[in-house]
Every structure is written in structure tokens, then in C-alpha cells.
Design a protein around this motif. Structure first.
Motif, PDB file in Angstrom:
ATOM      1  N   GLY B 164       0.759  -1.248   0.157  1.00  0.00           N
ATOM      2  CA  GLY B 164       0.114  -0.202  -0.175  1.00  0.00           C
ATOM      3  C   GLY B 164       0.994   1.087  -0.086  1.00  0.00           C
ATOM      4  N   ASN B 165       0.478   2.396   0.842  1.00  0.00           N
ATOM      5  CA  ASN B 165       1.115   3.429   0.948  1.00  0.00           C
ATOM      6  C   ASN B 165       2.339   3.474   2.124  1.00  0.00           C
ATOM      7  OD1 ASN B 165      -0.723   4.600  -1.096  1.00  0.00           O
ATOM      8  ND2 ASN B 165      -1.967   4.993   0.433  1.00  0.00           N
ATOM      9  N   ALA B 166       2.264   2.467   2.801  1.00  0.00           N
ATOM     10  CA  ALA B 166       3.644   2.552   3.740  1.00  0.00           C
ATOM     11  C   ALA B 166       4.948   2.328   3.187  1.00  0.00           C
ATOM     12  CB  ALA B 166       3.358   1.522   4.700  1.00  0.00           C
ATOM     13  N   LEU B 167       5.779   3.120   3.606  1.00  0.00           N
ATOM     14  CA  LEU B 167       7.056   3.033   2.957  1.00  0.00           C
ATOM     15  C   LEU B 167       7.965   2.380   3.874  1.00  0.00           C
ATOM     16  CD1 LEU B 167       8.226   6.426   1.127  1.00  0.00           C
ATOM     17  CD2 LEU B 167       8.199   4.255   0.173  1.00  0.00           C
ATOM     18  N   ASN B 168       8.923   1.628   3.403  1.00  0.00           N
ATOM     19  CA  ASN B 168       9.810   1.154   4.312  1.00  0.00           C
ATOM     20  C   ASN B 168      11.119   1.698   4.029  1.00  0.00           C
ATOM     21  OD1 ASN B 168      11.247  -0.488   5.904  1.00  0.00           O
ATOM     22  ND2 ASN B 168      10.031  -2.377   5.613  1.00  0.00           N
ATOM     23  N   LEU B 169      11.625   2.800   4.727  1.00  0.00           N
ATOM     24  CA  LEU B 169      12.967   3.378   4.278  1.00  0.00           C
ATOM     25  C   LEU B 169      13.726   2.685   5.627  1.00  0.00           C
ATOM     26  CD1 LEU B 169      11.986   7.105   4.034  1.00  0.00           C
ATOM     27  CD2 LEU B 169      12.284   5.317   2.296  1.00  0.00           C
ATOM     28  N   PRO B 170      14.597   1.825   5.131  1.00  0.00           N
ATOM     29  CA  PRO B 170      15.517   1.284   6.066  1.00  0.00           C
ATOM     30  C   PRO B 170      16.868   2.112   6.277  1.00  0.00           C
ATOM     31  CG  PRO B 170      16.167   0.417   3.797  1.00  0.00           C
ATOM     32  CD  PRO B 170      14.865   1.404   3.606  1.00  0.00           C
ATOM     33  N   MET B 171      17.081   3.101   5.845  1.00  0.00           N
ATOM     34  CA  MET B 171      17.969   4.150   5.995  1.00  0.00           C
ATOM     35  C   MET B 171      17.489   5.108   7.030  1.00  0.00           C
ATOM     36  SD  MET B 171      16.397   4.938   3.177  1.00  0.00           S
ATOM     37  CE  MET B 171      17.182   3.963   1.821  1.00  0.00           C
ATOM     38  N   ALA B 172      18.663   5.735   7.868  1.00  0.00           N
ATOM     39  CA  ALA B 172      18.426   7.041   8.813  1.00  0.00           C
ATOM     40  C   ALA B 172      18.575   8.399   7.744  1.00  0.00           C
ATOM     41  CB  ALA B 172      19.503   7.078   9.680  1.00  0.00           C
ATOM     42  N   ARG B 173      17.821   9.441   8.549  1.00  0.00           N
ATOM     43  CA  ARG B 173      17.814  10.543   8.047  1.00  0.00           C
ATOM     44  C   ARG B 173      19.040  11.175   7.368  1.00  0.00           C
ATOM     45  NH1 ARG B 173      13.230   9.291   8.574  1.00  0.00           N
ATOM     46  NH2 ARG B 173      11.673  10.334   9.692  1.00  0.00           N
TER      47      ARG B 173
END
Lengths: 223, 223
Positions: B164-173
DNA sequence: CGCCAACTTGATCACGTTCAAAATCTGTGG
DNA sequence: CCACAGATTTTGAACGTGATCAAGTTGGCG
């Protein structure tokens, strides 16, 4: 519109690098383009790839609101479009009057299919382009205006190995700015500052490197 | 130092893309890396190339004065180092706990020599990487902070096609900032602004896209 | 619960941009 | 050969985006 007479002074007279590989060479056809003429457009099917003989080419991305990025300059001996992807993602334009040798993409592809040496050469060519692009990413992402410009001059000096310290920059300031993610004004000001510090000299529109070591230091912000 | 337990929540559970080509597959050996572990260093001879199975990898250039550029993130299914150049120009690090399949560069090269399909696959792989790098050049050279960040989110949404719309961003800011040529603070502020305009949502550290259309408009400065 | 790292928000600053104008270069025609 | 016109380059002044410095807040993990 009248033909420009060939601007020999702006041409690279150095001996051309050898052909990529003998079996490729007989396929090539010489083609000429005038200054600012489009070689191919963004989105066009990629039916040909090219080698620069004389002059210079820029790869350009034009954003809808007019912003422009020069992704790459191609100089004599450089190859264009040998990644053999089906479509051109950016447009290519002649920076000055330019002659290219063009190769049918289909024929090159066939050749690569049969001849693993050609296939390997294509791979290495694309890999080198990738490295260059990645180095550019570092420059655009993390370097100051002065570092980018100094680095650009060093790179051009290496790529053209012009006679002695005289640099032959075929492109206008605007092109340099759009290549380095800056404005013309910033490019001019930075060049002026490099001139004041006797790092470069600008005479009659031609730039030459007075202090190569210093220029390399600036390109790494170690001044 | 103790092993992290596998951060399954930060992993990409989607079905992995098919192997590049059958003849390559039997050469692969699975290898695991912990979060922030180095996979290879800048300047090291490139004896292996890799395919990401789970987790994420970043390609990093570290400048002498500490500035950092994340040249590229590699996600499950992505390939690393298949340009087969003799040396690594950048270092590779695991963003989270990561498993890779590694292939002997020498064996891959031999295979390409014999099998023109493999050779062709290698070429296409490198060509795709080149395109991606060139697109990044445009972004770094000519786009605003908001455009870059919106574009990054859209790109990650496409590459992970998370549920869906949930992003899985594994990296830090910090990684995102160093990837986009910005500072952490700018990344945070811009994300906050996107949240205020209901373009994205941030809950429990996880980002999801609320208004994909709007996000794409921002990424092209057409808001 | 408490610590440390990552993230967020605020205030000020600086590099590079923008807007404006002058100087120089290029090419063309008288 | 010089004069003129347009384009390109250079310089100047004011501005703005994103960086820097600093202080909180949140979250993960012992």
C-alpha cells in the motif's frame, strides 16, 4: 541560414584515439553537425551510437520550467550511446561544429552477440561512463562552487591534454554552469578569483592553467 | 560485539526478482552483514560482485574532511559491482542487517566470455545503473531540496512497492541527507512540511504516502 | 527506568542566486 | 578597415535557500 565556416581554432587537433575495436570500425559513417545543432532528442528511439571525431557534444536534460542540466560533455575520442538502451533519455547537441562517426545500433548489437571482445568492450565503455557519472554525483552533492570549477578545469586539462597549459574549452560559460549545477555569474566570479590568485590566466577568452598544483588543491578544498 | 537480531520489520518481504540468468546462479554464495558493517572498501580490488537478498546497502564516498556522499542505495534484487571494473571506487556498507549473494568476479567474467546472453545481461545491468546515476545528476544539479526529497520518496515507493502506501525506508535521515546533497536538518524540516500539507504521514518513525499525486507534483516543482 | 542515538524544531548565518548594468567579444556590412 | 549590433562575459548589490549552531524531543535497548 548560412553555414559557419569550420572553426578550426576551436577544434582538437591531437591525434585521435584508436578505434574501439577493429570489427566495429567499418560500420561507421561520418556525419557533421553545426554549432548548437541537435544530434538526437530526448525520448527518441536510439538507432545509432556515435564516436566524436572533432568538436564537442553535450548531453542535455531540459526541465519543463527551463532549468537545464548538462549531464556530460563528450570530446574527440569519446563515445555516445553505446549503452545500447532502446531510447535516448537525454538529448545530444553539438557544442561547436562537430563531426561524428555514427554506427548502427542494431549492427553493433549483432556484432556483440557474435564477438565476445566487442561485447566486453561495450561493457567496459558503459562501466567507465558509470564511474564518471558517479564521480559527478559526489561533486554535485558535496562540493562547493570553487571545488567544482577547479575540478572541472583539471578534468578538462586531462581529457584534452591541450598543448601545454592552454585549455581549449569549446563550451560557453552557460554550458559550464549548467554542467556544474551553478549559475553563469557564479562561474564567472569564481574564474575571476582563480585568476586573481594566479591559479589560471584568461587572455582573449582562452583559459590557461598557471598553477596546476594550486588548482588541484582548490578542487579538494585543501587550500 | 553482539549480533543484532534480524530486524525483520526493516526488511523487504516482497518476493525477490528472478536471478539475473540461470547460468550465473549456481556460482552465488550467501553472505550476511550486520548493520553498518563494511562490505568492501574504496580502492579494494573488486574480487566479488553481489546481489542483495534482504536488507539494504549504501555505496559511499567519504571525502578527506568528513563530507560524505551516498552515491546509491541498493535494495533486495539490486546488483552491486557487476560493472566488473578491477577496483572498487566507492565503499559499500550494510544499511541494516543484510544478506547478499556474492559471485566471483573472475568466474562471472569467464561466463560472459563464453555466453553472450550473460555478457548482454551484464551490459544492460551497467547501462541501467548509468541511467539511474545520470538521473541523479539532474536531481543534484538542478532541483530544490523539496523536489529532491519528494522525488526520493516516490522513487523508494516504486522500488520497494511496499504494501500500500506505507514506505519502508531502511536508512536513517543522515543517509538520506548524504544521498540528496542536503543536511539532516533540511531533510527533517522538509518532511515535516510534507506532513503538514497532508502529503505524507509519519507515525512511529514510519513514513507513508497520503497523497501520491501531490508528492509527484512537488517532485517536479509544479505545486 | 534511564541512557544514548536519532530525530525534530528554532535562530542565525553564508554561499550562491537573482536582478541589473557595464564591458568585451564576434561577426557582419559599409 | 572600421562601425555597429547582438551575444557572451564580467562585475555589482540585494536577496533567499539551505547550512550551521544550539536546544529539545522521541524512541530503542540495556
Amino acid at each position: 541560414m548560412q553555414l559557419h565556416h569550420l572553426a578550426t581554432a576551436r577544434t582538437f587537433p591531437s591525434p585521435l584515439p584508436a578505434a574501439p575495436s577493429d570489427p566495429l570500425e567499418p560500420l561507421g559513417v561520418v556525419q557533421s553537425f553545426r554549432r548548437d545543432q541537435e544530434i538526437y532528442a530526448e525520448g527518441e528511439p536510439a538507432n545509432y551510437c556515435y564516436r566524436v571525431i572533432t568538436g564537442a557534444v553535450r548531453l542535455v536534460k531540459l526541465l519543463e520550467d527551463g532549468r537545464r542540466q548538462v549531464i556530460e560533455f563528450l570530446l574527440p575520442g569519446d563515445h555516445i550511446g553505446f549503452d545500447l538502451l532502446p531510447e535516448h533519455e537525454f538529448s545530444a547537441e553539438a557544442v561547436t561544429d562537430t563531426t561524428l562517426k555514427s554506427y548502427s545500433r542494431r549492427r553493433v548489437e549483432q556484432l556483440a552477440e557474435q564477438n565476445s571482445g566487442v561485447a566486453r568492450w561495450l561493457r567496459d565503455q558503459t562501466a567507465r561512463d558509470l564511474r564518471r557519472a558517479q564521480t559527478r554525483i559526489v561533486s554535485l552533492g558535496r562540493k562547493s562552487a570553487a571545488e567544482r570549477i577547479a575540478g572541472f578545469l583539471v578534468e578538462m586539462a586531462e581529457r584534452t591534454r591541450g598543448m601545454g597549459n592552454a585549455l581549449n574549452l569549446p563550451m560557453a560559460r552557460t554550458d559550464i554552469a549548467d554542467h556544474l549545477g551553478l549559475t553563469v555569474e557564479t562561474v564567472c566570479r569564481t574564474l575571476s578569483r582563480l585568476k586573481q590568485t594566479n591559479t589560471i590566466a584568461i587572455a582573449g577568452g582562452k583559459i590557461s592553467i598557471s598553477n596546476r598544483h594550486q588548482l588541484e588543491l582548490v578542487s579538494r578544498e585543501l587550500h
